[in-house]
Design an enzyme around this catalytic site. Sequence first.
Site, PDB file in Angstrom:
ATOM      1  N   GLY A 265      57.507 -17.917 -33.696  1.00  0.00           N
ATOM      2  CA  GLY A 265      56.557 -17.564 -34.741  1.00  0.00           C
ATOM      3  C   GLY A 265      55.366 -16.823 -34.191  1.00  0.00           C
ATOM      4  O   GLY A 265      55.031 -16.928 -33.006  1.00  0.00           O
ATOM      5  N   LYS A 266      54.726 -16.054 -35.061  1.00  0.00           N
ATOM      6  CA  LYS A 266      53.578 -15.259 -34.642  1.00  0.00           C
ATOM      7  C   LYS A 266      52.578 -15.212 -35.780  1.00  0.00           C
ATOM      8  O   LYS A 266      52.947 -15.040 -36.946  1.00  0.00           O
ATOM      9  CB  LYS A 266      54.018 -13.845 -34.250  1.00  0.00           C
ATOM     10  CG  LYS A 266      52.940 -13.010 -33.582  1.00  0.00           C
ATOM     11  CD  LYS A 266      53.524 -11.688 -33.090  1.00  0.00           C
ATOM     12  CE  LYS A 266      52.492 -10.876 -32.342  1.00  0.00           C
ATOM     13  NZ  LYS A 266      53.053  -9.585 -31.841  1.00  0.00           N
ATOM     14  N   GLY A 267      51.325 -15.375 -35.453  1.00  0.00           N
ATOM     15  CA  GLY A 267      50.272 -15.353 -36.461  1.00  0.00           C
ATOM     16  C   GLY A 267      49.142 -14.430 -36.070  1.00  0.00           C
ATOM     17  O   GLY A 267      49.272 -13.619 -35.147  1.00  0.00           O
ATOM     18  N   ARG A 268      48.021 -14.581 -36.805  1.00  0.00           N
ATOM     19  CA  ARG A 268      46.884 -13.703 -36.540  1.00  0.00           C
ATOM     20  C   ARG A 268      46.172 -14.042 -35.236  1.00  0.00           C
ATOM     21  O   ARG A 268      45.462 -13.214 -34.677  1.00  0.00           O
ATOM     22  CB  ARG A 268      45.881 -13.804 -37.695  1.00  0.00           C
ATOM     23  CG  ARG A 268      46.337 -13.160 -38.984  1.00  0.00           C
ATOM     24  CD  ARG A 268      45.289 -13.285 -40.078  1.00  0.00           C
ATOM     25  NE  ARG A 268      45.122 -14.673 -40.500  1.00  0.00           N
ATOM     26  CZ  ARG A 268      44.226 -15.057 -41.389  1.00  0.00           C
ATOM     27  NH1 ARG A 268      43.387 -14.172 -41.918  1.00  0.00           N
ATOM     28  NH2 ARG A 268      44.130 -16.318 -41.755  1.00  0.00           N
ATOM     29  N   TYR A 269      46.361 -15.246 -34.743  1.00  0.00           N
ATOM     30  CA  TYR A 269      45.570 -15.679 -33.595  1.00  0.00           C
ATOM     31  C   TYR A 269      46.401 -15.962 -32.348  1.00  0.00           C
ATOM     32  O   TYR A 269      45.853 -16.260 -31.304  1.00  0.00           O
ATOM     33  CB  TYR A 269      44.782 -16.941 -33.971  1.00  0.00           C
ATOM     34  CG  TYR A 269      44.029 -16.786 -35.258  1.00  0.00           C
ATOM     35  CD1 TYR A 269      42.954 -15.901 -35.339  1.00  0.00           C
ATOM     36  CD2 TYR A 269      44.413 -17.471 -36.401  1.00  0.00           C
ATOM     37  CE1 TYR A 269      42.269 -15.736 -36.527  1.00  0.00           C
ATOM     38  CE2 TYR A 269      43.730 -17.316 -37.596  1.00  0.00           C
ATOM     39  CZ  TYR A 269      42.654 -16.443 -37.653  1.00  0.00           C
ATOM     40  OH  TYR A 269      41.980 -16.268 -38.833  1.00  0.00           O
ATOM     41  N   GLY A 270      47.731 -15.863 -32.462  1.00  0.00           N
ATOM     42  CA  GLY A 270      48.555 -16.130 -31.288  1.00  0.00           C
ATOM     43  C   GLY A 270      50.025 -16.157 -31.644  1.00  0.00           C
ATOM     44  O   GLY A 270      50.442 -15.836 -32.763  1.00  0.00           O
ATOM     45  N   GLU A 271      50.827 -16.547 -30.644  1.00  0.00           N
ATOM     46  CA  GLU A 271      52.269 -16.587 -30.805  1.00  0.00           C
ATOM     47  C   GLU A 271      52.793 -17.905 -30.263  1.00  0.00           C
ATOM     48  O   GLU A 271      52.316 -18.394 -29.239  1.00  0.00           O
ATOM     49  CB  GLU A 271      52.904 -15.416 -30.041  1.00  0.00           C
ATOM     50  CG  GLU A 271      54.405 -15.258 -30.268  1.00  0.00           C
ATOM     51  CD  GLU A 271      54.946 -14.012 -29.582  1.00  0.00           C
ATOM     52  OE1 GLU A 271      56.135 -13.709 -29.791  1.00  0.00           O
ATOM     53  OE2 GLU A 271      54.177 -13.363 -28.839  1.00  0.00           O
ATOM     54  N   VAL A 272      53.783 -18.473 -30.962  1.00  0.00           N
ATOM     55  CA  VAL A 272      54.351 -19.757 -30.567  1.00  0.00           C
ATOM     56  C   VAL A 272      55.751 -19.535 -30.004  1.00  0.00           C
ATOM     57  O   VAL A 272      56.573 -18.831 -30.611  1.00  0.00           O
ATOM     58  CB  VAL A 272      54.406 -20.732 -31.755  1.00  0.00           C
ATOM     59  CG1 VAL A 272      55.026 -22.064 -31.319  1.00  0.00           C
ATOM     60  CG2 VAL A 272      53.014 -20.962 -32.324  1.00  0.00           C
ATOM     61  N   ASP A 386      40.756 -26.045 -41.638  1.00  0.00           N
ATOM     62  CA  ASP A 386      41.784 -25.039 -41.913  1.00  0.00           C
ATOM     63  C   ASP A 386      43.116 -25.722 -42.244  1.00  0.00           C
ATOM     64  O   ASP A 386      44.165 -25.370 -41.706  1.00  0.00           O
ATOM     65  CB  ASP A 386      41.948 -24.107 -40.714  1.00  0.00           C
ATOM     66  CG  ASP A 386      42.720 -22.829 -41.079  1.00  0.00           C
ATOM     67  OD1 ASP A 386      42.841 -22.529 -42.283  1.00  0.00           O
ATOM     68  OD2 ASP A 386      43.210 -22.155 -40.166  1.00  0.00           O
TER      69      ASP A 386
END
Length: 564
Positions: A265-272, A386
């Site tokens: 997964g990938k988001g606005r603040y990093g990647e898992v 959040d």
Amino acid sequence: MLFDSPWSLRVRIVCGGYLLLFMLLCGTSLAADDQDPNRQGSNMQSLQTAQNEHHQAPELQDPSTANNGSARTLQCYCEGHCPGNMQNGTCETRPGGSCFASVEEVLDEETKQYVAEYSHGCMSPEQGGGLLQCKVGTMSPQIHGKSIICCDNENFCNRDLPLEFNPRTTTTEMPPVADTTTIYLTVICTVIFFIVAAFFAIARCIYYRRVKRKPGYLMNSLYNTTNGHLPIADLVEQSSGSGSGLPLLVQRTIAKQIQMVHSVGKGRYGEVWLAKWRDEKVAVKIFFTTEEASWFRETEIYQTVLMRNENILGFIAADIKGTGSWTQMLLITDYHELGSLHDYLQKRVLNPHMLKTLALSLASGVAHLHTEIFGTPGKPSIAHRDIKSKNILVKRNGQCAIADFGLAVKYTSESDEIQIAPNTRVGTRRYMAPEVLSETLDLKVFEGFKMADMYSVGLVFWEMARRCITTVRSAKNTTTCEDYALPYQDVVPSDPSFEDMYAVVCVKGVRPPIPQRWQDEDILVVLSKIMQECWHPSPAVRLTALRVKKTLVKLETDCTIKIV
């Protein structure tokens, strides 16, 4: 052994230094006593006096035989030393005796002053006819404060003897006193020695309790290549009872042994990423270089004492990797293959029991965060800031695990201080409370942050409830549920702005709809009432996390709960 570590070597050096200082100081004080000229002079003077007395002793002769060669008796005038305690009169010496007259300095009890006191009387032959005393009193009356004159030439020879009164001019020599400097040095050295010994003993106990028993055991397990090594869950349990995670050395060792598998997964603040450590699956969150503040904050929150809870994502390690050209900030946590609640609800429908399990575990996790634990050590109260379905993971047992603490806020009532980390990142606008959107949230009151969390919890409950199946009234064997949807999905864009959410939530007062079918299932009835209380416009009206948790726990035994 204790002396194998560099730290213990430093302790030995310090202890040795103090012992050497103690020996040097004691030796110096003894040498000073030997070299003191005053003490040497005193010793020589005492020796000389003893020798003089030895040589002068033969000169004393019996006065009874000095003149006539035979002992005789004398009659003497007496005053103050008369037989029968008479005031004055006559006394008679025994053969070999002599007469004496004396004057002595005495203390007047009435005036408290020293005065002269005169005495006359007979001197017994046992005292050498008084010759020795007379010599001492005549030669140095100023030392003794007493003057004595003796005679034995005729009867009453002492009546008119001339006496001179000389007041005492010197005080009695006091016994030698030890040097105060030597005493002080001895006391100080002794105290320092015992302090160092106590420190050494305490350090030894701490070493054996923490290094030998736990970290050494952990490190042996980390580097053990056999099949008998500890799994991560047991490592965390063995590391500390404080609930703050593994020691930093163990964290860095694990981080170096991680093997990346693939991105999940990938988001606005990093990647898992899914990764492996000794064939165990772990999740590795790699923060973008621009999100360093979030990495620091999340690591700090995870390592808070007593933070560990079954409904909080399990923290394993944090580390920074990099060379001169690139840097990676890693956060290693438990891996949950079911993914986030957002993904889980899109793929599955829930029965009432599954819904209750998810809702109760979420409420329990938030209640643990919001609750301050008093004691030593204690846990501060934490607000997430959040909460959303993408930041909640689903475990194999069907419970929730809250994750992503990059925006969390800590509060300790003892210091009455709200710790807000400096971070340019903001929460998810879709889940923001009305007071956050309208910028009326008081940043100095921590209760406001917790109530903002409860607004977001209410929206997540709504997402869960939509996916819970109920039986259709007209068809007993038919079940139904709504498709998965994000809150306000039908009234705002997919990536709404502050203005979009403010207009819908604050100006129009819109809230997610409650379907009529929810009235057919007990858990949906209770949850619908809870979520409506949680997203109330007034923060003071919203339910607390602990109140929601107790309500859901009671649901098992009483399905007709009234929310008050």
